[in-house]
Design a protein around this motif. Structure first.
Motif, PDB file in Angstrom:
ATOM      1  N   UNK A   1      -9.520  -0.860   8.769  1.00  8.58           N
ATOM      2  CA  UNK A   1      -9.143  -1.804   7.712  1.00  8.58           C
ATOM      3  C   UNK A   1      -8.702  -1.011   6.492  1.00  8.58           C
TER       4      UNK A   1
ATOM      5  N   UNK B   1      -5.212  -4.579   9.141  1.00  6.61           N
ATOM      6  CA  UNK B   1      -6.055  -3.978  10.171  1.00  6.61           C
ATOM      7  C   UNK B   1      -5.192  -3.414  11.285  1.00  6.61           C
TER       8      UNK B   1
ATOM      9  N   UNK C   1      -9.181 -11.065   0.345  1.00  3.20           N
ATOM     10  CA  UNK C   1     -10.498 -11.135  -0.275  1.00  3.20           C
ATOM     11  C   UNK C   1     -10.325 -11.413  -1.761  1.00  3.20           C
TER      12      UNK C   1
ATOM     13  N   UNK D   1     -14.753 -12.857   1.303  1.00  3.63           N
ATOM     14  CA  UNK D   1     -13.712 -13.226   2.252  1.00  3.63           C
ATOM     15  C   UNK D   1     -13.041 -14.530   1.861  1.00  3.63           C
TER      16      UNK D   1
ATOM     17  N   UNK E   1      -7.429  -9.123  -3.047  1.00  4.84           N
ATOM     18  CA  UNK E   1      -7.203  -7.917  -2.251  1.00  4.84           C
ATOM     19  C   UNK E   1      -6.615  -8.280  -0.898  1.00  4.84           C
TER      20      UNK E   1
ATOM     21  N   UNK F   1     -18.198  -7.682  -9.411  1.00  5.78           N
ATOM     22  CA  UNK F   1     -18.858  -8.232  -8.231  1.00  5.78           C
ATOM     23  C   UNK F   1     -18.258  -7.660  -6.954  1.00  5.78           C
ATOM     24  N   UNK F   2     -18.877  -8.001  -5.835  1.00  3.51           N
ATOM     25  CA  UNK F   2     -18.383  -7.556  -4.534  1.00  3.51           C
ATOM     26  C   UNK F   2     -17.241  -8.457  -4.067  1.00  3.51           C
ATOM     27  N   UNK F   3     -16.343  -7.937  -3.241  1.00  3.14           N
ATOM     28  CA  UNK F   3     -15.311  -8.790  -2.640  1.00  3.14           C
ATOM     29  C   UNK F   3     -15.936  -9.841  -1.729  1.00  3.14           C
TER      30      UNK F   3
ATOM     31  N   UNK G   1      -8.104 -14.938   7.011  1.00  2.31           N
ATOM     32  CA  UNK G   1      -7.707 -13.962   8.014  1.00  2.31           C
ATOM     33  C   UNK G   1      -6.563 -14.544   8.821  1.00  2.31           C
TER      34      UNK G   1
ATOM     35  N   UNK H   1      -7.215  -1.464   2.569  1.00  2.00           N
ATOM     36  CA  UNK H   1      -7.028  -2.404   1.471  1.00  2.00           C
ATOM     37  C   UNK H   1      -5.872  -1.987   0.577  1.00  2.00           C
TER      38      UNK H   1
ATOM     39  N   UNK I   1     -12.194 -10.856  -5.512  1.00  5.54           N
ATOM     40  CA  UNK I   1     -13.209 -10.042  -6.171  1.00  5.54           C
ATOM     41  C   UNK I   1     -13.230 -10.351  -7.665  1.00  5.54           C
TER      42      UNK I   1
ATOM     43  N   UNK J   1      -6.235  -9.626   6.126  1.00  6.02           N
ATOM     44  CA  UNK J   1      -7.267 -10.323   5.369  1.00  6.02           C
ATOM     45  C   UNK J   1      -6.857 -10.495   3.914  1.00  6.02           C
TER      46      UNK J   1
END
Lengths: 107, 113
Positions: free
Chosen positions: A95, A91, A35, A45, A87, A41-43, A48, A97, A37, A33
């Motif tokens: 998962x 997997x 991501x 998507x 990021x 803030x939040x990551x 993939x 990172x 960020x 993946x």
């Protein structure tokens, strides 16, 4: 276990193209993946990849080579709003990172 | 609106005072997970859950507990917080597996004095 490596920081110019690399070592593999960020803030998507090759989605593309344990995220036509951390996450049974690449886009 | 909701967003507490960070998702996701994010260390998984009543340790589970009694909720419990648990915490969910796109909550910034 897993080991994921990506550059800590990168700087690129508005309108340019930047490639963010990620190498990984996993005992198994069920995909990779990317991501984004933004600071504070939040990551969210981005992409993939589970098969080798390039996946294109607008200005963003992601590439995977399973045999080399390598992926990259390609950002085209950079905009100031692309300044963020990117990021990489591999997997296997879980998962994991990477520590993220902080991209600064300058005018 | 599809979302993952965490509470509280910010908390300052003292060593040893039990606290719970709640996490709720409204997307009927089976997989839920907790991460902590620290400078230079990235996102590290604390616990995860593949479904109701099924939880497993991640990479850094020491000092934390979780429960999954309902599909939508996955609270993170710090029984006796310590200063090294000062961090930014994220709850995340995905539809049905660890290989699914993760939807993150907005984060909970915890400070333990």
């Amino acid at each position: 276990g897993q080991n994921i490596d990506q550059p800590t920081e990168m700087t690129a110019t508005e309108g340019a193209i930047v490639q963010i690399n990620c190498t990984y070592q996993t005992s198994g593999f069920n995909g990779l993946f990317w991501y984004q960020q933004h600071a504070g803030e939040a990551p969210t998507f981005l992409s993939y990849n589970v098969l080798d090759g390039l996946e294109e989605k607008g200005r963003f593309s992601s590439f995977l080579s399973r045999s080399k344990g390598y992926s990259y995220l390609l950002l085209k036509e950079l905009q100031m709003k692309d300044s963020a951390s990117y990021l990489c996450a591999a997997v296997d049974q879980k998962v994991t990172f990477g520590t993220g690449t902080k991209l600064q886009v300058i005018p | 609106e599809a979302q993952v909701t965490q509470n509280p967003r910010y908390l300052i507490t003292v060593t040893g005072k039990k606290l719970t960070v709640t996490c709720s998702q409204n997307m009927n996701h089976e997989y839920m997970s907790w991460y902590r994010q620290d400078p230079g260390l990235g996102l590290r998984q604390i616990y995860y859950s593949m479904n109701v009543e099924v939880t497993d340790k991640g990479d850094v589970p020491e000092g934390y507990k979780v429960s999954r009694k309902e599909k939508r909720n996955f609270p993170l419990i710090l029984e006796s917080p310590s200063p090294n648990q000062t961090s930014l915490y994220f709850c995340a969910s995905s539809l049905d597996s660890i290989a699914g796109e993760l939807f993150f909550g907005e984060g909970s910034r915890l400070t333990v004095l």
